[in-house]
Enzyme design. Sequence first.
Site, PDB file in Angstrom:
ATOM      1  N   ARG A  77       0.844  -1.194   0.000  1.00 41.24           N
ATOM      2  CA  ARG A  77       0.000   0.000   0.000  1.00 41.24           C
ATOM      3  C   ARG A  77       0.875   1.238   0.000  1.00 41.24           C
ATOM      4  O   ARG A  77       1.953   1.258   0.583  1.00 41.24           O
ATOM      5  CB  ARG A  77      -0.898   0.027   1.251  1.00 41.24           C
ATOM      6  CG  ARG A  77      -1.974  -1.019   1.267  1.00 41.24           C
ATOM      7  CD  ARG A  77      -2.950  -0.790   2.396  1.00 41.24           C
ATOM      8  NE  ARG A  77      -2.351  -0.969   3.701  1.00 41.24           N
ATOM      9  CZ  ARG A  77      -1.982   0.002   4.527  1.00 41.24           C
ATOM     10  NH1 ARG A  77      -2.152   1.268   4.181  1.00 41.24           N
ATOM     11  NH2 ARG A  77      -1.449  -0.259   5.691  1.00 41.24           N
ATOM     12  N   TYR A 218      -1.272  -3.728  -6.876  1.00 40.53           N
ATOM     13  CA  TYR A 218      -1.008  -4.526  -5.677  1.00 40.53           C
ATOM     14  C   TYR A 218      -2.070  -4.356  -4.588  1.00 40.53           C
ATOM     15  O   TYR A 218      -2.477  -3.228  -4.272  1.00 40.53           O
ATOM     16  CB  TYR A 218       0.360  -4.145  -5.091  1.00 40.53           C
ATOM     17  CG  TYR A 218       0.934  -5.243  -4.219  1.00 40.53           C
ATOM     18  CD1 TYR A 218       1.703  -6.254  -4.790  1.00 40.53           C
ATOM     19  CD2 TYR A 218       0.693  -5.297  -2.856  1.00 40.53           C
ATOM     20  CE1 TYR A 218       2.214  -7.285  -4.010  1.00 40.53           C
ATOM     21  CE2 TYR A 218       1.198  -6.320  -2.073  1.00 40.53           C
ATOM     22  CZ  TYR A 218       1.966  -7.306  -2.656  1.00 40.53           C
ATOM     23  OH  TYR A 218       2.471  -8.325  -1.882  1.00 40.53           O
ATOM     24  N   LYS A 227      -9.499  -2.356   1.542  1.00 42.78           N
ATOM     25  CA  LYS A 227      -9.251  -1.175   2.386  1.00 42.78           C
ATOM     26  C   LYS A 227     -10.025   0.054   1.888  1.00 42.78           C
ATOM     27  O   LYS A 227     -10.530   0.846   2.687  1.00 42.78           O
ATOM     28  CB  LYS A 227      -7.752  -0.871   2.426  1.00 42.78           C
ATOM     29  CG  LYS A 227      -6.895  -2.015   2.955  1.00 42.78           C
ATOM     30  CD  LYS A 227      -7.234  -2.373   4.373  1.00 42.78           C
ATOM     31  CE  LYS A 227      -6.244  -3.396   4.929  1.00 42.78           C
ATOM     32  NZ  LYS A 227      -6.557  -3.757   6.310  1.00 42.78           N
ATOM     33  N   HIS A 247     -11.260  -1.878  11.529  1.00 37.52           N
ATOM     34  CA  HIS A 247     -10.107  -2.694  11.138  1.00 37.52           C
ATOM     35  C   HIS A 247      -9.913  -3.755  12.223  1.00 37.52           C
ATOM     36  O   HIS A 247      -9.003  -3.655  13.047  1.00 37.52           O
ATOM     37  CB  HIS A 247      -8.885  -1.762  11.029  1.00 37.52           C
ATOM     38  CG  HIS A 247      -7.680  -2.395  10.418  1.00 37.52           C
ATOM     39  ND1 HIS A 247      -6.410  -1.879  10.576  1.00 37.52           N
ATOM     40  CD2 HIS A 247      -7.534  -3.482   9.633  1.00 37.52           C
ATOM     41  CE1 HIS A 247      -5.548  -2.633   9.924  1.00 37.52           C
ATOM     42  NE2 HIS A 247      -6.198  -3.607   9.345  1.00 37.52           N
ATOM     43  N   SER A 269      -1.754  -2.870  11.472  1.00 41.01           N
ATOM     44  CA  SER A 269      -1.339  -3.776  10.405  1.00 41.01           C
ATOM     45  C   SER A 269      -0.101  -4.552  10.844  1.00 41.01           C
ATOM     46  O   SER A 269       0.796  -3.991  11.469  1.00 41.01           O
ATOM     47  CB  SER A 269      -1.012  -2.979   9.144  1.00 41.01           C
ATOM     48  OG  SER A 269      -2.127  -2.215   8.764  1.00 41.01           O
ATOM     49  N   CYS A 271       0.358  -6.860  13.097  1.00 40.71           N
ATOM     50  CA  CYS A 271       0.558  -7.105  14.537  1.00 40.71           C
ATOM     51  C   CYS A 271      -0.115  -8.401  14.972  1.00 40.71           C
ATOM     52  O   CYS A 271      -0.421  -8.589  16.147  1.00 40.71           O
ATOM     53  CB  CYS A 271       0.025  -5.942  15.367  1.00 40.71           C
ATOM     54  SG  CYS A 271       1.208  -4.598  15.544  1.00 40.71           S
ATOM     55  N   ASP A 294      -9.568  -9.395   9.351  1.00 35.52           N
ATOM     56  CA  ASP A 294      -9.055  -8.045   9.080  1.00 35.52           C
ATOM     57  C   ASP A 294     -10.083  -6.924   9.245  1.00 35.52           C
ATOM     58  O   ASP A 294      -9.729  -5.834   9.657  1.00 35.52           O
ATOM     59  CB  ASP A 294      -8.489  -7.999   7.648  1.00 35.52           C
ATOM     60  CG  ASP A 294      -7.625  -6.776   7.393  1.00 35.52           C
ATOM     61  OD1 ASP A 294      -6.826  -6.417   8.284  1.00 35.52           O
ATOM     62  OD2 ASP A 294      -7.752  -6.173   6.316  1.00 35.52           O
ATOM     63  N   ARG A 385       2.499 -12.108  -0.060  1.00 35.83           N
ATOM     64  CA  ARG A 385       1.130 -12.400   0.388  1.00 35.83           C
ATOM     65  C   ARG A 385       0.604 -13.721  -0.155  1.00 35.83           C
ATOM     66  O   ARG A 385       1.003 -14.163  -1.230  1.00 35.83           O
ATOM     67  CB  ARG A 385       0.186 -11.300  -0.131  1.00 35.83           C
ATOM     68  CG  ARG A 385       0.474  -9.910   0.429  1.00 35.83           C
ATOM     69  CD  ARG A 385      -0.175  -9.723   1.749  1.00 35.83           C
ATOM     70  NE  ARG A 385       0.297  -8.524   2.448  1.00 35.83           N
ATOM     71  CZ  ARG A 385      -0.277  -8.070   3.545  1.00 35.83           C
ATOM     72  NH1 ARG A 385      -1.302  -8.682   4.069  1.00 35.83           N
ATOM     73  NH2 ARG A 385       0.199  -7.002   4.150  1.00 35.83           N
TER      74      ARG A 385
HETATM   75  O1  O2Y Z   1       0.185  -4.275   1.184  1.00 38.27           O
HETATM   76  C1  O2Y Z   1      -1.013  -4.400   0.921  1.00 38.27           C
HETATM   77  O2  O2Y Z   1      -1.508  -3.903  -0.079  1.00 38.27           O
HETATM   78  C2  O2Y Z   1      -1.876  -5.161   1.791  1.00 38.27           C
HETATM   79  S1  O2Y Z   1      -2.231  -4.350   3.268  1.00 38.27           S
HETATM   80  C3  O2Y Z   1      -3.203  -5.431   4.207  1.00 38.27           C
HETATM   81  C4  O2Y Z   1      -3.623  -6.618   3.662  1.00 38.27           C
HETATM   82  C5  O2Y Z   1      -4.409  -7.471   4.410  1.00 38.27           C
HETATM   83  C6  O2Y Z   1      -4.774  -7.090   5.661  1.00 38.27           C
HETATM   84  N1  O2Y Z   1      -4.367  -5.917   6.191  1.00 38.27           N
HETATM   85  C7  O2Y Z   1      -3.573  -5.105   5.510  1.00 38.27           C
HETATM   86  C8  O2Y Z   1      -3.177  -3.840   6.216  1.00 38.27           C
HETATM   87  O3  O2Y Z   1      -2.332  -3.086   5.768  1.00 38.27           O
HETATM   88  O4  O2Y Z   1      -3.742  -3.576   7.291  1.00 38.27           O
HETATM   89 MN    MN Z   2      -5.338  -4.895   7.822  1.00 37.32          MN
END
Ligand code: O2Y
Ligand code: MN
Length: 604
Positions: A77, A218, A227, A247, A269, A271, A294, A385
């Site tokens: 992200r 991604y 998200k 979340h 995220s 944790c 999540d 992932r």
């Molecule tokens: O890096 C990403 O695009 C995924 S981020 C993510 C994926 C699954 C669950 N939680 C998260 C997060 O950043 O909280």
């Molecule tokens: Mn998450």
Amino acid sequence: MTTTATATTTTNSKLQKFVDETAAMCKPHNIYWCDGSPVEYQAMLNAMVRSGTAQWLDPAKRPNSIFVRSDPADVARVEEFTFIASEKQEDAGPTNNWKSPSELKATLRKLYDGCMAGRTLYVIPYSMGPIGSPIAKIGIEITDSPYVVANMHIMARVGSKVLEVLGDSEDFVRGIHSVGHPLKTPTQADVPWPCDAHNKYITHYPETREIWSYGSGYGGNALLGKKCHALRIASVQARDEGWMAEHMLILKLTNPQGTVKFVAAAFPSACGKTNLAMMTPTLKGWKVETIGDDIAWMKFGPDGRLYAINPEAGFFGVAPGTNYTSNPNAMESAKQNSIFTNCSLTDDNNVWWEDMSPAPSHMTDWLRREWTPDCGRKAAHPNARFTAPARQCPVIAKEWEDPRGVPISAILFGGRRASTQPLVIQSTSWQHGTFLGAAMASEMTAAAAGTVGKLRFDPMAMLPFCGYHMGEYFNHWLKMGVKGGDKMPKIFYVNWFRKNDQGKWLWPGFGENSRVLKWVFERCDGNAAAKETPIGSVPADGALDVSGLKVDAADLKELMKVDAKEWLAVVPQIAEHFAKFGNKLPKQLSEELAALTKRLEAAK
Ligand code: O2Y
Ligand code: MN
């Protein structure tokens, strides 16, 4: 432009207009309406294999699973390019990047102009939550990425059934996504992972319930149901409609007598939410089953309690660190019908990542380089992932798709705190619990000089995901508490990460966390004993079940310790954090901080 299309499966004129207008802007070679069928899913995987985006893994080891490597410039992200474009800047608040919607859309329109040339525009109707559930919401994601279509098949409910439920309604979130890599002709050789490495925008328009994403293929940037919709846009919908989009994982906890309680938990995220959601309790007779790992959407039910659904249908889990000891149920979930991204590829065509198992003696890493254990590099990207269907989880709860949701008895907050924060505390009220969530923080590591011990605040684990002013979000929590009264879940704060002076973990974590869940369970019924401290109630001596656990009495004492002086040093950091929200910080939270300070002063 000559655009061809599969037969339109909708009579919804607003949806047709959205697709027509997006196609006119992005100029794809053709348009494909996703029906959500297994045949379609296989076609996406085959298309990715043909184009060089993916390769099949050995079907004897990973049936029907593919391996994908992203562009090295597109691996996670991108918070710095994520925007909440509300009409007024103050509505986005101090924790979000903001630009005016018209300015941002003008930028995006230029980038979108012809961006799907030579590609297929896929229309993905999706439901976040069981189709037709009163808590679920519908979205339409338009994308030019078959990787996104395949992942959305796993992560959401997609296809024709969603269009049937939508009917002629215009109540759907409109999402546009492009990898930003047009082709001169449909037959031009593609790159394995098309993206725009230099221009990425993940933009949200809360008032019009729109998401425009450009440049990244991604995860959270591209699977818009996750998200972008289920947290950023849904948090605004939830505020406007009187529910909560959080979340949080959701787990089902059963005691040895067979009594069930559902618990939601918000951790930042990475944790350990997925691990807790699927944990194997070490306490005899206790059972944990998974509803979600999540995101939780929670609405008042007819009995006045908060009911939660998991809006997702799959797990987009972090691979490194996941193994048969840390999370056997995640490993089993991803055994087949899964997509693996940015892992390392073994010589016998399977995936591997750090801490999965002893490292093979030779592999090809996520960057296609030869890898040996002594090469000094990680083989998988740290954010590699697995995308796995939730129904494949061995401990998925039978209620996980119940359209009514499950009644939540307890909410846990938590972060990584090496010191100061006890293993578990219970808030004294919903308002106090909201304060604990608003002050939720993890300690910064030594990454930046002079930052050790400084707190990074991540209120309710929503810092990157709240689609509006966080001060107002706190106020929404308080309002929900007033509405739900004594039927609201009890709120706790947990910390699995406390260390002693020598830097050794004081708590073993993983399955042993069931001991904390037991105390939480019993507190919800007013059964387990607690001791009041200035920051909340900790387990009374002997109230935490440590039977059969090898933890020193001194370590246990340290785990529960509340040091008023240490806490008084934290208070100014909380005050500074709260000050960011200006006059939107609810006065109840400043009052909670003042009351905490007074209690600490009296105890020091
Ligand atoms: O890096 C990403 O695009 C995924 S981020 C993510 C994926 C699954 C669950 N939680 C998260 C997060 O950043 O909280
Ligand atoms: Mn998450």
